[in-house]
Design a protein around this motif. Structure first.
Motif, mmCIF file in Angstrom:
data_model
loop_
_atom_site.group_PDB
_atom_site.id
_atom_site.type_symbol
_atom_site.label_atom_id
_atom_site.label_comp_id
_atom_site.label_asym_id
_atom_site.label_seq_id
_atom_site.Cartn_x
_atom_site.Cartn_y
_atom_site.Cartn_z
ATOM 1 N N LYS A 6 0.817 -1.226 0.000
ATOM 2 C CA LYS A 6 0.000 0.000 0.000
ATOM 3 C C LYS A 6 0.845 1.269 0.000
ATOM 4 O O LYS A 6 0.325 2.373 0.049
ATOM 5 N N ALA A 7 2.145 1.117 0.006
ATOM 6 C CA ALA A 7 3.009 2.300 -0.011
ATOM 7 C C ALA A 7 3.254 2.744 -1.449
ATOM 8 O O ALA A 7 3.322 1.933 -2.363
ATOM 9 N N THR A 8 3.389 4.055 -1.629
ATOM 10 C CA THR A 8 3.674 4.604 -2.950
ATOM 11 C C THR A 8 5.004 5.340 -2.897
ATOM 12 O O THR A 8 5.533 5.589 -1.818
ATOM 13 N N THR A 9 5.517 5.686 -4.073
ATOM 14 C CA THR A 9 6.711 6.514 -4.056
ATOM 15 C C THR A 9 6.262 7.909 -3.634
ATOM 16 O O THR A 9 5.236 8.399 -4.102
ATOM 17 N N ARG A 10 6.973 8.509 -2.730
ATOM 18 C CA ARG A 10 6.613 9.862 -2.296
ATOM 19 C C ARG A 10 7.308 10.872 -3.185
ATOM 20 O O ARG A 10 6.681 11.618 -3.872
#
Length: 477
Positions: free
Chosen positions: A443-447
């Motif tokens: 669920k993490a994206t590139t910030r």
RNA sequence: CGGGGUGUAGCGCAGUUGGCAGCGCACCGCGUUUGGGACGCGGGGGUCGGCGGUUCAAGUCCGCCCACCCCGACCA
């Protein structure tokens, strides 16, 4: 008023956030789903943010203007990626004055299009450039899931829109404003941020390049706290914004846009807040100091109040609130103002009157450790110094917190693990497929891809292919 | 739009086999209190989400509708 304890952050972070905002009277839910009312205390904080940012915009040569709320629907359709990006979240007006409109009007989700239209009327010559306009406005985006301040159907923000003769100038502008945001975030809001470039998937609809400042919240999730876009000539071409250059050649302008919204209020709440409530940065807090008189009877009152008045006069250079409510006890007031995040509390009671002192309690250090008894003389100096200490103190605390929760995983498995409770700073090959895999798995994206990189090269944390840049991965709001 | 849940006083909730709509907090009044969330006494406040049905009688049973919340796909 707060009658019960707030849920703790570790218990239930989002409940802590929601209840805190309502109890501190920052905002409340409006009758329409996803809309909020910003209450006076929350708006006062926003006003301080506005004033501060506005000053910075003026200092960098910008002027303010106001563009309309309603935009012909066809305008949105002129820039292909822009429509695709915004179509799902548009609110559209189809009836006006009881009549079906010939052309539906969209309520602005952002103003690139109307402003582009106007710029094409205003810009004829290289002498008209650059155009550096900002507007403070509300916009509407029909979001699915909403959160107070972080994502509401309607929100308040500023949007800067600039037009330049050359690509280089426009790119410089984009980064200049990113720096303005970063400086504001760190110096005024005491929120440390990462300045960086967005990946193609995370880019603004219609932009060539999007830059952001990213902040870590108290639950380690990331928040995009401000964005600055290099729009290339996309909107110039869509809206025919052209000028004659020195050689009498017709050229398209290069545009930028940049925005920072009431979402940033959420950043302040979540970056600094603790289990007692808000912790507001002295430089932006609606009240920097709350003064609480303490007395048991009229006799004590008559001794205490003159000292309160004297201190109030002496501290007139600060945003100060004297809480002289008689219907609640001092203990209640302590908790109440802690909940509301006032950086510094001053107590004046009979003992202080006798000794020529007052009690001072700093919000960022709870309990006895943050409390001191100081002489009434030089109160302004004492208070000013303390507010400065608090400002740098909470910034440092946020920096330390972030440092403790940013990891450099050595393998993909480790990446997945660290993303449960922090950010990963990793080599990335730039392939959207790798991003998608991480999102799927965690669920993490590139910030963003930080502007400040150590250089060198490595292997993509996902696929192992060569990578020349590092990126932050995080679960985000 | 899929999956789950909730609608009873401003907020949080209770309401049993259908039988006078309640409790805590908040609010108002009076008095005592006041250096870390005071207490006593007395008050005000309800279309029980809506519509329809069953029944002598519905907050409670049945049907339909609506709203909101949580989890997923979109996002400053």
């Amino acid at each position: 008023m707060a009658e019960e304890k707030l849920p703790t952050r570790s218990e239930n972070y989002s409940e802590w956030y929601n209840q805190l905002i309502q109890r501190a009277e920052m905002a409340d839910y409006a009758p329409v789903r996803g809309c909020m009312v910003v209450r006076p205390y929350g708006w006062a904080l926003w006003e301080n943010m506005q004033q501060n940012l506005d000053k910075r915009f003026k200092e960098t040569g910008h002027v303010n203007a106001a563009f309309p709320l309603l935009i012909p629907k066809s305008f949105l359709e002129k820039e292909k990626e822009h429509v695709e990006g915004f179509a799902p979240e548009l609110a559209i007006v189809t009836i006006g004055g009881g009549q079906e409109l010939e052309e539906p009007l969209v309520i602005r989700p952002t103003s690139e299009t109307v402003i582009g239209y106007m710029y094409s009327k205003w810009i004829k010559s290289y002498r008209d450039l650059p155009v550096l306009i900002n507007q403070w406005a509300n916009v509407v985006r029909w979001e699915m899931r909403t959160r107070l301040f972080l994502r509401t159907l309607e929100f308040y923000w500023q949007e800067g829109h600039t037009a330049h003769a050359t690509q280089k100038e426009a790119e410089e502008e984009t980064l200049r404003m990113l720096d303005v945001y970063a400086d504001f975030a760190e110096k005024e809001a005491a929120v440390p941020v990462i300045r960086g470039r967005k990946s193609a998937t995370e880019r603004f609809a219609g932009a060539k390049e999007t830059y952001s400042i990213e902040a870590m919240m108290g639950d380690t999730r990331a928040l995009q706290a401000g964005t600055s876009h290099f729009l290339g000539q996309n909107f110039a071409k869509a809206f025919d914004i052209q000028y004659l250059d020195l050689n009498n050649q017709l050229q398209h302008v290069w545009t930028t846009s940049w925005g920072l919204s009431t979402r940033f209020v959420g950043a302040i709440i979540m970056a600094h807040g603790d289990d007692q409530g808000l912790v507001l940065p002295p430089r932006l807090a609606p009240y920097q100091v709350v003064l609480i008189p303490i007395y048991k009877n009229d006799e004590e009152r008559s001794k205490v109040m003159p000292v309160v008045e004297k201190l109030k006069a002496e501290l007139s250079g600060f945003r100060l609130k004297v809480d002289d409510r008689s219907e609640v006890t001092p203990g209640f007031k302590f908790n109440d103002w802690e909940l509301r995040g006032v950086p510094l509390r001053i107590e004046v009671g009979p003992k202080d009157v006798e000794k020529g002192t007052f009690a001072m309690a700093r919000r960022d250090i709870p309990g006895r450790d943050g409390k001191s008894f100081v002489p009434q003389v030089n109160a302004a100096r004492t208070v000013g110094d303390m507010l400065d200490q608090i400002q740098t103190g909470i910034f440092q605390k946020a920096v330390d917190f972030r440092k403790a929760h940013v990891f450099d995983p050595k393998s993909y498995d480790e990446l997945k693990e660290v993303l449960q409770g922090g950010w990963a700073y990793s080599w990335w090959c730039g392939d959207a497929a790798c991003e998608a895999k991480v999102k799927e798995d965690t669920k993490a994206t590139t910030r963003n891809i930080p502007l400040d990189q150590e250089g060198g090269s490595g292997k993509c944390i996902v696929c192992g292919k060569p990578a020349s840049e590092k990126v932050y991965f995080a679960r985000a709001y």
